[in-house]
Scaffold this active site. Sequence first.
Site, PDB file in Angstrom:
ATOM      1  CG  ASP A   1      74.161  64.752  43.804  1.00  0.00           C
ATOM      2  OD1 ASP A   1      74.552  64.490  44.950  1.00  0.00           O
ATOM      3  OD2 ASP A   1      74.753  64.354  42.781  1.00  0.00           O
TER       4      ASP A   1
ATOM      5  CD  GLU B   1      74.999  63.356  48.356  1.00  0.00           C
ATOM      6  OE1 GLU B   1      74.378  62.451  47.768  1.00  0.00           O
ATOM      7  OE2 GLU B   1      76.142  63.733  48.038  1.00  0.00           O
TER       8      GLU B   1
ATOM      9  CG  ASP C   1      76.111  64.346  39.186  1.00  0.00           C
ATOM     10  OD1 ASP C   1      76.701  64.234  40.263  1.00  0.00           O
ATOM     11  OD2 ASP C   1      76.664  64.219  38.073  1.00  0.00           O
TER      12      ASP C   1
END
Length: 188
Positions: A7, A68, A141
Amino acid sequence: MRVLGVDPGLTRRGIGVVEGVAGRPLTMIGVGVVRTPADADLGHRLVAVEQGIEQWLDEHRPEFVAVERVFSQHNVRTVMGTAQASAVAILCASRRGIPVALHTPSEVKAAVTGSGRADKAQVGAMVTRLLRLAAPPKPADAADALALAICHIWRAPAQNRLQQAVALHTAQGPRRPHKLHPSKGRPA
């Protein structure tokens, strides 16, 4: 399949490793956060991001890396930092020959919770349930990184089949159209 989920973020990036295959229980191998000081020089921060990711790659030896996909936000500075951290993760994996997959936030949320509009608490709750954890990973996260890895494990088989079908179709070349029977509209 062992997947490292990232992330991305310049100040804080979640990293998680999940192992398993679609349709079977998944196992969390590791989860954490790599941080860089917000007041440090950009170059030093990117080097710290690289070192953190390289350490996770060395320690956990993933077969795939799921990152991501950066999406448009109103804060350009945040988007730039996220894109830079994302690029470092992609570079680290690619340098080692590890395949990288990019997944959008809504794709990950839909895969893990069933809704592409799920909030962080819902994602954390489902990650906790799917990986049979005692509590949601903190900060969010870290849970997001695990969700990325889960999403990739579940979606990779279908994506691979689709890529194989496209490759086969491309290799076969264009097909000639069937001649239709003039009165019936069916192949002759």
